[in-house]
Design a protein around this motif. Structure first.
Motif, PDB file in Angstrom:
ATOM      1  N   MET A 216      47.265  39.642  26.012  1.00  0.00           N
ATOM      2  CA  MET A 216      47.908  39.994  27.295  1.00  0.00           C
ATOM      3  C   MET A 216      46.871  40.497  28.197  1.00  0.00           C
ATOM      4  O   MET A 216      47.086  40.135  29.637  1.00  0.00           O
ATOM      5  N   GLY A 217      45.869  40.941  28.059  1.00  0.00           N
ATOM      6  CA  GLY A 217      44.785  41.385  28.647  1.00  0.00           C
ATOM      7  C   GLY A 217      44.083  39.996  29.410  1.00  0.00           C
ATOM      8  O   GLY A 217      43.576  39.852  30.682  1.00  0.00           O
ATOM      9  N   VAL A 218      43.848  39.265  28.414  1.00  0.00           N
ATOM     10  CA  VAL A 218      43.391  37.679  29.000  1.00  0.00           C
ATOM     11  C   VAL A 218      44.430  36.986  29.935  1.00  0.00           C
ATOM     12  O   VAL A 218      43.980  36.483  31.104  1.00  0.00           O
ATOM     13  N   VAL A 219      45.606  37.289  29.708  1.00  0.00           N
ATOM     14  CA  VAL A 219      46.693  36.632  30.699  1.00  0.00           C
ATOM     15  C   VAL A 219      46.627  37.313  31.983  1.00  0.00           C
ATOM     16  O   VAL A 219      46.543  36.765  32.930  1.00  0.00           O
ATOM     17  N   VAL A 220      46.412  38.885  32.306  1.00  0.00           N
ATOM     18  CA  VAL A 220      46.117  39.284  33.333  1.00  0.00           C
ATOM     19  C   VAL A 220      44.990  38.826  34.216  1.00  0.00           C
ATOM     20  O   VAL A 220      45.060  38.693  35.462  1.00  0.00           O
TER      21      VAL A 220
ATOM     22  N   SER B 195      43.716  33.293  39.422  1.00  0.00           N
ATOM     23  CA  SER B 195      44.552  32.277  40.043  1.00  0.00           C
ATOM     24  C   SER B 195      45.128  32.967  41.572  1.00  0.00           C
ATOM     25  O   SER B 195      45.021  32.174  42.505  1.00  0.00           O
ATOM     26  N   ILE B 196      45.178  34.297  41.580  1.00  0.00           N
ATOM     27  CA  ILE B 196      45.353  34.837  42.881  1.00  0.00           C
ATOM     28  C   ILE B 196      44.117  34.796  43.892  1.00  0.00           C
ATOM     29  O   ILE B 196      44.242  34.634  45.232  1.00  0.00           O
ATOM     30  N   LYS B 197      43.102  34.845  43.205  1.00  0.00           N
ATOM     31  CA  LYS B 197      41.803  34.806  44.020  1.00  0.00           C
ATOM     32  C   LYS B 197      41.419  33.514  44.503  1.00  0.00           C
ATOM     33  O   LYS B 197      40.890  33.172  45.672  1.00  0.00           O
TER      34      LYS B 197
ATOM     35  N   VAL C   6      45.154  30.479  26.112  1.00  0.00           N
ATOM     36  CA  VAL C   6      45.534  31.077  27.304  1.00  0.00           C
ATOM     37  C   VAL C   6      44.242  30.729  28.341  1.00  0.00           C
ATOM     38  O   VAL C   6      44.886  30.301  29.446  1.00  0.00           O
ATOM     39  N   VAL C   7      43.130  30.826  27.853  1.00  0.00           N
ATOM     40  CA  VAL C   7      42.126  30.427  28.738  1.00  0.00           C
ATOM     41  C   VAL C   7      42.308  29.037  29.287  1.00  0.00           C
ATOM     42  O   VAL C   7      41.981  28.517  30.346  1.00  0.00           O
TER      43      VAL C   7
ATOM     44  N   GLN D 227      46.257  25.472  34.840  1.00  0.00           N
ATOM     45  CA  GLN D 227      47.341  25.981  36.024  1.00  0.00           C
ATOM     46  C   GLN D 227      46.535  26.410  37.225  1.00  0.00           C
ATOM     47  O   GLN D 227      47.080  25.975  38.303  1.00  0.00           O
ATOM     48  N   ILE D 228      45.300  26.973  37.176  1.00  0.00           N
ATOM     49  CA  ILE D 228      44.400  27.326  38.237  1.00  0.00           C
ATOM     50  C   ILE D 228      43.956  26.011  38.962  1.00  0.00           C
ATOM     51  O   ILE D 228      44.063  26.046  40.412  1.00  0.00           O
TER      52      ILE D 228
END
Length: 409
Positions: free
Chosen positions: A49-53, A59-61, A372-373, A379-380
């Protein structure tokens, strides 16, 4: 049986049994449903979940428009990754406390793992990183000072602590000196001397804390080769482990005080009643440790400020002291407060149904992290505001280059 005997038996049944009177014959039914393997899974899930964060923040950046969709999720999930260390440490501590495989195997495994990381890190750092930098400069003797300066810039503390096996080795060594019963040396009256050696892991922990604090305050410069020898976990976590160990040891002394044997106590340790007692004790200790961690940090800040009345001075000194406190590990124990209630569902004596599955948990977690990466990066690309590639122009350019080559031939 006489009426008086019946009354006496009923009175004995109603009275609360003393601690040393409990055993496997009058055990309770409740045992926490979560074993140490469950905590292993929860710990690695928190890492995933840390990697997800991290991927959400990236993505926001790259696209600020995603903040409205992901920011609230990130504010919730940001509390999950720090829980990984308490879960994994408690799982490993439980295996140390149970000691089913013996202290020799545990000391050998954690000791060799610590040594392996120490050798691998220093071989890679000094041979490849330092060696390569020396080849690229006309002043090889300035490489190490430059790397030291870069360490301060990169870490803000001047050191890196990453070898978790050092912590596990110290905890195992503490339990070894506290509980092991020598058969050849240190027998009889010398056993107290052997027990006194338990101060050595504690001294190592304290020395590591002091060195990290001095390095963070730029009073000393730690050589890079010492980094794999530094402890990783927050000081309060080690304090909790020491108290857990002493709790079990003092209970043994109390249990055996009334004619019970060491073998009787070992049998009592495997009961559901003891498992519940230990979970309740650990719940309280985790909560106390988290609160004490905050209190210690606050007291140290006020002490550095000089007086409680000088509020402005306290705040300014708090900002100056905070990096040092964080470097040492204070202020990082708040996850213990969140984990504390879950301990009531935990049983350190419960055996996992599929014990060998424990070896696959890290591998499965690593696969999930890679997924996840990859998926996050994909997705990014969809949300990133980057120029789109015109493949028709590229094909036309390639075709023109081919025609030009054919014409020249």
């Amino acid at each position: 049986m006489s009426e008086e005997a019946i009354k006496n038996e009923a009175r004995d049944t109603r009275r609360r049994r003393k601690f040393h009177e409990h055993g496997a014959h009058n055990d309770i039914k409740y045992r926490g449903p979560i074993s140490y393997q469950g905590f292993q899974m929860l710990g690695w899930l928190c890492i995933v979940m840390g990697v997800v964060v991290v991927m959400m923040k990236l993505s926001i950046k790259v696209n600020p428009d995603m903040k409205a969709r992901l920011d609230w999720i990130g504010k919730v999930l940001v509390y999950v990754p720090p829980l990984s260390l308490p879960f994994l440490l408690i799982a490993n501590f439980s295996r140390i406390l149970i000691n089913e495989e013996g202290y020799k195997k545990q000391l050998l495994r954690n000791g060799l793992a610590s040594l392996g990381i120490f050798v691998a890190f220093n071989a890679f750092f000094y041979r490849y990183i330092i060696g390569s930098l020396k080849l690229l400069t006309v002043e090889p003797n300035q490489v190490m000072p430059m790397v030291t300066d870069m360490m301060y810039l990169a870490t803000h503390y001047g050191f890196l602590a990453f070898n978790i096996f050092i912590d596990l080795f110290l905890c195992t060594l503490f339990m070894f000196f506290l509980n092991y019963r020598p058969t050849k040396f240190f027998t009889g009256g010398k056993l107290y001397l052997f027990r006194a050696f338990a101060i050595l892991p504690i001294a190592y922990e304290v020395a590591s804390i002091l060195l990290k604090a001095a390095c963070a305050e730029m009073k000393i410069v730690l050589p890079v080769w010492t980094f794999p020898l530094l402890t990783v976990k927050p000081p309060m976590t080690f304090f909790v482990f020491v108290l857990m160990s002493l709790f079990i040891k003092f209970r043994e002394m109390r249990y055996c005080r009334h004619g019970r044997t060491h073998e009787d106590y070992e049998a009592f340790l495997k009961t559901n009643r003891n498992s519940l007692h230990f979970s309740i004790f650990l719940t309280v200790m985790l909560a106390v440790a988290a609160i004490a961690d905050f209190a210690i940090m606050l007291v140290m800040m006020i002490k550095q400020a000089g007086s409680v009345e000088a509020l402005d001075s306290i705040l300014s000194n708090a900002q100056a002291f905070y990096p040092t406190a964080v470097a040492v590990g204070f202020g990082k124990s708040w996850p213990l407060l969140l984990v504390a209630p879950i301990m009531l569902l935990y049983s350190y004596t419960r055996k996992p149904r599929f014990e060998k599955f424990g070896m696959l948990i890290p591998a499965v977690a690593i696969v999930l992290i890679v997924f996840v990466v990859i998926q996050g990066s994909y997705q990014i690309l969809h949300v990133a505001n980057i120029p789109r590639i015109n493949y028709m122009e590229i094909r036309q350019t390639i075709a023109e280059a081919i025609q030009s080559m054919q014409a020249s031939e």
